[in-house]
Scaffold this active site. Sequence first.
Site, PDB file in Angstrom:
ATOM      1  N   GLU B  61       0.893  -1.031  -0.119  1.00  0.00           N
ATOM      2  CA  GLU B  61       0.097   0.061   0.032  1.00  0.00           C
ATOM      3  C   GLU B  61       0.890   1.214  -0.001  1.00  0.00           C
ATOM      4  O   GLU B  61       0.449   2.318  -0.848  1.00  0.00           O
ATOM      5  CB  GLU B  61      -0.754  -0.191   1.195  1.00  0.00           C
ATOM      6  CG  GLU B  61      -2.017  -1.003   1.292  1.00  0.00           C
ATOM      7  CD  GLU B  61      -1.534  -2.375   1.363  1.00  0.00           C
ATOM      8  OE1 GLU B  61      -0.493  -2.652   1.881  1.00  0.00           O
ATOM      9  OE2 GLU B  61      -2.264  -3.325   1.195  1.00  0.00           O
ATOM     10  N   HIS B 131     -11.777  -6.103   7.630  1.00  0.00           N
ATOM     11  CA  HIS B 131     -12.708  -6.140   6.327  1.00  0.00           C
ATOM     12  C   HIS B 131     -14.057  -5.196   6.510  1.00  0.00           C
ATOM     13  O   HIS B 131     -15.022  -5.037   5.893  1.00  0.00           O
ATOM     14  CB  HIS B 131     -12.988  -7.325   5.778  1.00  0.00           C
ATOM     15  CG  HIS B 131     -11.889  -8.226   5.462  1.00  0.00           C
ATOM     16  ND1 HIS B 131     -11.296  -9.026   6.338  1.00  0.00           N
ATOM     17  CD2 HIS B 131     -11.441  -8.405   4.224  1.00  0.00           C
ATOM     18  CE1 HIS B 131     -10.171  -9.686   5.847  1.00  0.00           C
ATOM     19  NE2 HIS B 131     -10.234  -9.230   4.485  1.00  0.00           N
TER      20      HIS B 131
END
Lengths: 430, 327
Positions: B61, B131
Amino acid sequence: QSRQESPEERPQFPGASAEFAERLEFIQPNVLAGIPVYRVMDRQGHVLRPSEDPQLPKEQVLKLYKTMTLLNTMDRILYESQRQGRISFYMTNYGEEGTHVGSAAALDASDLVFGQYREAGVLLYRGYPLELFMAQCYGNASDPGKGRQMPVHYGCPERHFVTISSPLATQIPQGRSLGFWGKSSGILGQEIPVSLGKEPRESGTESLGFGQKECGAFWGRNLGNLRRNGRRKVPEPRGPFPGSDPALPAAARGPGYGLLSIRVDGNDVFAVYNATREARRRAVAENQPFLIEAMTYRCGLPESCSGTPGSPWKSSRIGHHSTSDDSSAYRSVDEVNYWDKQDHPISRLRHYMANRGWWDEEEEKGWRKSSRKMVLEAFEQAEREPKPPPHLLFSDVYLEMPPRLRRQRAELERHLETYGEHYPLQQFQK
Amino acid sequence: GQTQKMNLFQSITSALDNALAKDPTAVVFGEDVAFGGVFRCTVGLRDKYGKDRVFNTPLCEQGIVGFGIGIAVTGATAIAEIQFADYIFPAFDQIVNEAAKYRYRSGDLFNCGNLTIRAPWGCVGHGALYHSQSPEAFFAHCPGIKVVIPRSPLQAKGLLLSCIEDKNPCIFFEPKILYRAAVEQVPVEPYNIPLSQAEVLQTGSDVTMVAWGTQVHVIKEVATMAQEKLGVSCEVIDLRTILPWDTETVCKSVAKTGRLLISHEAPLTGGFASEISSTVQEECFLNLEAPISRVCGYDTPFPHIFEPFYIPDKWKCYDALRKMINY
């Protein structure tokens, strides 16, 4: 005295032990791309060099085999249960079973393992009961993790397996830092923190983990790094990021970080075992970390991960990272069939056992039946159990519960008194 | 113009398609975007625009955002995808210390305004700790970036296109639970919805309710419940842009109604409702009939099996509203 030997003529840069070069030449990045893959057995389970046969006793080999097959059975049943909506998520270990049991068998039972999320075979080898695997997947009241996490996020202090977290590669620097303190504090004794995980991320996390090697050596603790490398071919290996080319092995990164590194055939339990055993022995003796890249393939029926939260992809019958991840879109069917039929850690070890008269069709049939029965029993029990009491939502944020959180817990309790009919309370313990 | 039935992920694809068509410098990249993305947001784009414009990145990322910043600095349009907002944190340094400060620290000599970062966001029923997160509050605290959260396909396309065209680095959070569930008629051609403008979905006189993303649908339902069960008239506002946020619309509404309820999935303490609450009490102190109410997630990580108890559902919002009315 030659010109090169006089001190003025050698580079004086601190830390560099090199000579000057007068010809402009770049070091090829792929000089290590062809790192050979260590193996012990061929695909028919024949040991290629007798000296490499670890000569494990029959009971242990059977245990390796039974662990891999039991894991496979558990995977199939839990994968199906996710497809049926009985559990919310699941990740299978198809194709990687050999890396789990081979490494677990080579480590001491008390070596602390920091896993990624696809190392269930290590825990199973160490005797974690099926009931507790299932309890965690169902998030029921028997789950030692108190229903906090998605399925497959196991943890067990008694078996020295740190609870899994989803973010990738976060376990690497964690595993390394534990190596610093172990020896000096005397707490860990001979245990080795081992960090297991998937393809290394090309990230600071990894650099942080590997780059601390000097400290590791200085503190004199040891760390093995077993990187599972379930190769997933992406459609364009040559994107704008050549350094992340999947053809470039993780093992090639090790030397860059000063790690002794090796590539092994992850479908060969004995290769994994031997490499891990030797790395462990030397890590303790020489106080230095090792990198083991276990090559394997995420394969088999069906997906390797099912139920990525929110994902819209439909399932298919080839190994995926998750139900969301239709790997048929980026792997040819032929390739996967080949691996599945020709090269699998379970079948390879079975050939080895059969070659020695330690296993036959009848035993196989009997074991399949009894292992399936064990898994189904544990599964049915897990399904029946209620979930933990809702107030466990609030504990363990800190060791002590802050007043504000205590008030929130009381708020929920009051809320449920009035509005409880709108919540699935019947599924939860009081 | 011509519209088409689209769900949320299709409306995102449509926006990206428009952007790639209109802007020859635009590129879309992230983990697994090439085959279409784990949420199908980029399906078909690589085939249409080629591998040099729609491509995968390594699993990193920090690298995805850093790379995006670099592209944006050269003047090209970078549209980066982070696979889940829960995984944005390795990029936090790049976002906060680099992207957000590029223009300011260089005296406007350089900027990365052409950067847009997209990420799936919010609860999904079973996502648990990693999530389900709604991390907008972390980024709201960072001058120099914009943070935008749509509630629907129609909103998403217009807001995303505005983010892509906006000359400041933007983070666009997409409610993953709505990717398939939310379906609307969406124009096929590009269109823009302005940033930093909240939308009043329903006017009312007794209570103002503010939310963003999925939670807008919850408070809409609560507004109906309040009308039916309590005869209370609610004004419902979708904030849409978290940073810089539309203080005027919210304050104007509270000056009228005298009551404010703010709701978000993210934990209560330090959540963005705190900022709204603080500002509103500064601007509308004398208008307030009751303390401002915040109905949010608890101060815990997002739990798995306990999700039904954790989320600020309509019953919790309704109950808070009822208490505010009776204050």
